[in-house]
Enzyme design. Sequence first.
Site, short mmCIF file in Angstrom:
data_model
loop_
_atom_site.label_atom_id
_atom_site.label_comp_id
_atom_site.label_asym_id
_atom_site.label_seq_id
_atom_site.Cartn_x
_atom_site.Cartn_y
_atom_site.Cartn_z
N ARG A 137 38.95 27.66 31.57
CA ARG A 137 40.04 28.44 32.16
C ARG A 137 40.57 27.69 33.37
O ARG A 137 40.09 27.84 34.49
CB ARG A 137 39.53 29.83 32.57
CG ARG A 137 40.65 30.85 32.82
CD ARG A 137 40.15 32.01 33.65
NE ARG A 137 40.13 31.64 35.07
CZ ARG A 137 39.32 32.19 35.97
NH1 ARG A 137 38.43 33.08 35.62
NH2 ARG A 137 39.38 31.80 37.24
N HIS B 259 42.17 33.78 37.26
CA HIS B 259 41.80 34.92 36.41
C HIS B 259 43.03 35.74 36.06
O HIS B 259 43.22 36.14 34.91
CB HIS B 259 40.76 35.78 37.11
CG HIS B 259 40.38 37.01 36.35
ND1 HIS B 259 39.77 36.96 35.11
CD2 HIS B 259 40.53 38.33 36.64
CE1 HIS B 259 39.56 38.19 34.67
NE2 HIS B 259 40.01 39.03 35.58
N TYR C 190 36.54 30.64 45.01
CA TYR C 190 35.28 30.33 44.32
C TYR C 190 35.29 28.95 43.66
O TYR C 190 34.30 28.54 43.09
CB TYR C 190 34.95 31.40 43.28
CG TYR C 190 36.06 31.74 42.31
CD1 TYR C 190 36.22 31.02 41.13
CD2 TYR C 190 36.93 32.80 42.56
CE1 TYR C 190 37.22 31.33 40.24
CE2 TYR C 190 37.94 33.12 41.66
CZ TYR C 190 38.08 32.39 40.50
OH TYR C 190 39.07 32.72 39.60
#
Length: 391
Positions: free
Chosen positions: A284, A288, A297
């Site tokens: 990914r 998100h 993160y």
Amino acid sequence: MTPDAKPAAPQPHAPAESQDTAPGYAAAQAAYDAAQQDTNMVQCLAPDGSVVREDLLPDPETRLELYRQMRRARHFDERGWVLYRQGRLGVFPPFGGMEASQVGTAAALTKNDWLFPTYRDTGAALTLGLPIARTLAYWRTSPHGWHMPADLKVLPFYIPIATQYPQAVGAALAERRQGTRNVAMAFIGDGGSSEGDFHEALNFAGALNAPCVFILQNNGWAISVPTRAQTRATDLSRRADGYGIPGVRVDGNDALATYHVTREAVDRARNGGGPTLIETVTYRVKPHTVADDPSRYRSEADTAGWDAKDPVTRLRTHLLTAGLLTEDSEAALLAEIAAEFEAALAEADSYPEPTPAEILDHVFAEPTPQLKKQRAEILAEHAAPNQKEQA
């Protein structure tokens, strides 16, 4: 220790320092690179577009169609970002970089089959035939996008994690009871494969030999949690072993390999061979959602290495080398895709503003007495201010 002394609470086992401190990207990158050396992972095209398995190449028409669908999906993803920033689209989960995983799987279905997508599987739904205008309306939270076309068995994008898996098994069994050869395909992420519904569905499907194909997109992240942190399993396709069903691991950035293994699984399900779990190994590269801040993160540099594994570039390079695509034919294709999207956007913009009561219109095929009562209450409440203004 005295009789009334309490024993010390057991301390959790601390992972090795390298595991604890390794960036999520490094772990995902290492897993992907290791998988390429693993004969268990099916691959047709190398990241540079060269052919590694001639026997897996589909016919030229299929290769070109897969490329067209991947380009359509990427265009939607890229325009979705722009529309969100313009306030013309709601919070949208981007899927750029995962087009091969979604297009290569959904392309193996027909419109008679079922598709149970997660919130990130817009590309799969578009591939099967969900109209772009309807899809835009959905991500605008408009009732015009809440119901699927009558000739398409696509469920609304699932927000709860893993609930679609048991439901897909139910749809597959219903098709078998009706005497059809139709199958059901359900998507999930690596994080979702740790949910109970995932395991229950695989056991359910295996025990009853349901004509179901499970797609597990291992994209390295469950929101902000890297795969290595939510499971110690390194080959998620082997989770199928516990339920007596086939498990296949495929390069999820290789559209041709993904299509090959999925078509085999779909054909097996149609012919009474039962379910299959397919793990597509991808990454990914996007946040998100468009509202997510992945820098909290992971760093932007962490995803840079995945540019070389881009699925669209990989297939494009192969098609150019094989003489199936030219610069001119690609330019014409991209112009066609852009025009299609803009026409769909104009259609979505023309939809009337929803009324408050429409929130209840697509809950059940036949409204229950409770829904009818609630609808009447909403209409009465909505009409009250207008009546006061007129008075």
